[in-house]
Design an enzyme around this catalytic site. Sequence first.
Site, PDB file in Angstrom:
ATOM      1  N   ASP A  57       0.832  -1.200   0.000  1.00 37.84           N
ATOM      2  CA  ASP A  57       0.000   0.000   0.000  1.00 37.84           C
ATOM      3  C   ASP A  57       0.868   1.252   0.000  1.00 37.84           C
ATOM      4  OD1 ASP A  57      -2.591   1.508   0.568  1.00 37.84           O
ATOM      5  OD2 ASP A  57      -1.435   1.998   2.364  1.00 37.84           O
ATOM      6  N   GLU A 129      -1.828  -5.554  -3.700  1.00 37.25           N
ATOM      7  CA  GLU A 129      -0.892  -4.792  -2.871  1.00 37.25           C
ATOM      8  C   GLU A 129       0.256  -5.676  -2.392  1.00 37.25           C
ATOM      9  OE1 GLU A 129      -3.516  -1.228  -0.860  1.00 37.25           O
ATOM     10  OE2 GLU A 129      -3.475  -3.181   0.168  1.00 37.25           O
TER      11      GLU A 129
END
Length: 235
Positions: A57, A129
């Site tokens: 992220d 991610e």
Amino acid sequence: MIPTAISPDRFQALADALGHSFADQALLLEAMTHPSIDPDARGVATFGYERLEFLGDRVLGLVAAQWLLEEFRDENEGALARRHTALVRRETLAEVASRLGLGRYLLLSTGEEESGGRDNRAILADACEAVIAALFLDGGLPAAEKFIRRAFADQLSADLRPPLDPKTALQEWAQARGKPLPRYETVSRTGPDHDPIFEVRVVVEGVQPFAAKGASKRVAEKHAAAGMLAAIDQP
């Protein structure tokens, strides 16, 4: 040894799809391991993908910010921030993961498999991610950036207008019609302290109020605004 859930051929196919040759194969296996897999059955993947998701992220956010500065040199911070939000949001991550076919490589428990985990948008976003983090840890920022710029290119160019979040869009819709600003009212708060659910109602003059729920007031307000925009047929 690569767990039998991903054969060597399929592992290579996944690496090829990501455009990277992994020196540490365990990183990619960890990125594909759902937390529902029993720890004793994870093989070389010590953890599920949650730790990598945490890192991915941040890496995506950094690369996306630099990329947007390069591509939209004449836009102000507000416009860039809206573009950044659209580029890194979970819906975009799920789209990228789906296009890459990440779902078919996931290591899932029987329960997650039977409940459609390979097509679950939230799981796909998490895995995307995690993959970014695996690329970063194995090949450094250049490897992660190369993947992001290739995999997210369609999302970057899909709409050259900076996207608005629902609350901003609803506010602009109201202002354009001479109405007072939207008003958000907390209807209820339920659930335990560690996992609350808020219900919020948005009120706009001359429009049927709309209520929605979320894990925070901010999220609930966003959902309520999006619901009202849909009800008045606004994108």
